[in-house]
Design a protein around this motif. Structure first.
Motif, short mmCIF file in Angstrom:
data_model
loop_
_atom_site.label_atom_id
_atom_site.label_comp_id
_atom_site.label_asym_id
_atom_site.label_seq_id
_atom_site.Cartn_x
_atom_site.Cartn_y
_atom_site.Cartn_z
N ARG A 1 26.85 -25.28 -0.24
CA ARG A 1 26.56 -26.51 0.52
C ARG A 1 27.79 -26.51 1.70
NH1 ARG A 1 27.06 -30.15 -4.66
NH2 ARG A 1 28.58 -28.50 -5.08
N ARG A 2 29.08 -26.08 1.24
CA ARG A 2 30.20 -25.92 1.93
C ARG A 2 29.95 -24.79 3.37
NH1 ARG A 2 35.54 -23.00 1.74
NH2 ARG A 2 36.46 -23.90 3.42
N VAL A 3 29.43 -23.84 2.82
CA VAL A 3 29.07 -22.64 3.62
C VAL A 3 28.28 -23.03 4.73
CG1 VAL A 3 28.28 -20.33 4.13
CG2 VAL A 3 29.76 -20.81 1.94
N PHE A 4 26.77 -23.57 4.13
CA PHE A 4 25.86 -24.13 5.11
C PHE A 4 26.40 -25.25 6.14
CE2 PHE A 4 22.87 -21.58 3.16
CZ PHE A 4 21.93 -21.41 4.16
N THR A 5 27.20 -26.37 5.71
CA THR A 5 27.61 -27.21 6.52
C THR A 5 28.73 -26.98 7.42
OG1 THR A 5 27.33 -28.69 4.51
CG2 THR A 5 28.51 -29.69 6.21
N GLU A 6 29.59 -25.88 6.98
CA GLU A 6 30.69 -25.87 7.94
C GLU A 6 30.49 -24.52 8.59
OE1 GLU A 6 34.48 -26.50 5.90
OE2 GLU A 6 33.70 -28.06 4.85
N TYR A 7 29.88 -23.40 8.18
CA TYR A 7 29.98 -21.99 8.70
C TYR A 7 28.68 -21.50 9.28
CZ TYR A 7 34.51 -22.40 6.53
OH TYR A 7 35.85 -22.86 5.99
N ILE A 8 27.69 -22.01 9.09
CA ILE A 8 26.27 -21.45 9.24
C ILE A 8 25.99 -22.36 10.78
CG2 ILE A 8 24.22 -20.99 8.96
CD1 ILE A 8 25.23 -19.65 6.80
#
Ligand SMILES: C[S@@+](CC[C@H](N)C(=O)[O-])C[C@H]1O[C@@H](n2cnc3c(N)ncnc32)[C@H](O)[C@@H]1O
Length: 223
Positions: free
Chosen positions: A114-121
């Protein structure tokens, strides 16, 4: 290297053999995408290619087979279970820790998806997302732990290219209903074309089959 910034539930680490530990220490640094800012996948893989992401790849069987069968595409696997990453890397080295990992189109991120998609992708950058047998958290008081909810479905919609898809499988009827509703409300279309054979070799698909459980399988498309 293994600290998470957000709270996730479930196992982070299981029993690891010496060979798995060695594989992880030796090869994870070269396979892991550092979370230092928005990911530029063309830079990470040194080429322009369609990007696919598997969330919760478990022992990595599906990711490994998929990346091997689609050498023209790039794959990012996101997991919080460190032992799973070690198992994937062992597959990629042919169970020989002296060999370089192959195929070269896989990268790993050990973080909450969830964090990867929200902040980095980056938005509109992903061609396809695979979420196979996400933890169903069957008890009502644990439902808030589920990965897929209306909010995360909206995030996934934003990250996909037009025409991109999310493929989801679960053997939990109640979760399947929540999944379907979340994706529909986010603005996805449900595709009629689904082929269960595509996911036959994940560990949890095998478990579900062995238990003769019904498998709910969806392909949601970004219109
Ligand atoms: C039930 S297992 C399924 C594994 C594999 N996809 C399969 O079908 O065999 C669910 C996996 O999702 C991972 N997971 C759970 N929450 C996650 C999150 N927020 N981000 C990334 N992975 C997560 C778990 O660590 C676990 O390996």
């Amino acid at each position: 290297m293994y600290e998470l910034k957000t709270k996730t539930y479930g196992r982070r680490k299981g029993r690891m053999s010496k060979a798995e530990k060695e594989a992880l220490e030796r090869f994870l640094p070269m396979l892991q995408i550092p979370l230092k800012g928005i990911i530029n996948h063309e830079k990470e893989f040194s080429r322009k290619a369609p990007l696919f992401v598997e969330i919760g790849f478990g022992n990595g069987s599906f990711l490994y087979q998929k990346a091997l069968s689609m050498p023209y595409a790039d794959f990012i696997g996101i997991e919080v279970y460190i032992t799973g990453a070690a198992k994937l890397i062992r597959k990629m080295t042919g169970y020989d820790n002296t060999k370089e990992p192959t195929p070269s189109n896989i990268r790993i991120i050990l973080e909450d998806a969830r964090r990867v998609f929200t902040e980095y992708i980056p938005d509109s950058s992903v061609t396809g997302v695979y979420i196979l047998f996400p933890d169903p958290w069957p008890k009502k008081r644990h439902h808030k732990r589920r990965l897929i909810n209306p909010e995360f479905a909206k995030v996934l919609l934003r990250k996909l290219q037009k025409g991109g898809f999310v493929l989801v499988a679960t053997d939990h009827k109640g979760y399947a209903e929540v999944i379907e509703e979340s994706f529909r409300n986010a603005g996805f279309e449900k595709s009629k074309h689904t082929d269960l054979d595509e996911i036959s070799y994940t560990k949890y698909a095998e478990k579900a089959r062995a238990a003769h459980a019904e498998i709910y399988f969806f392909r949601f498309i970004k219109p």
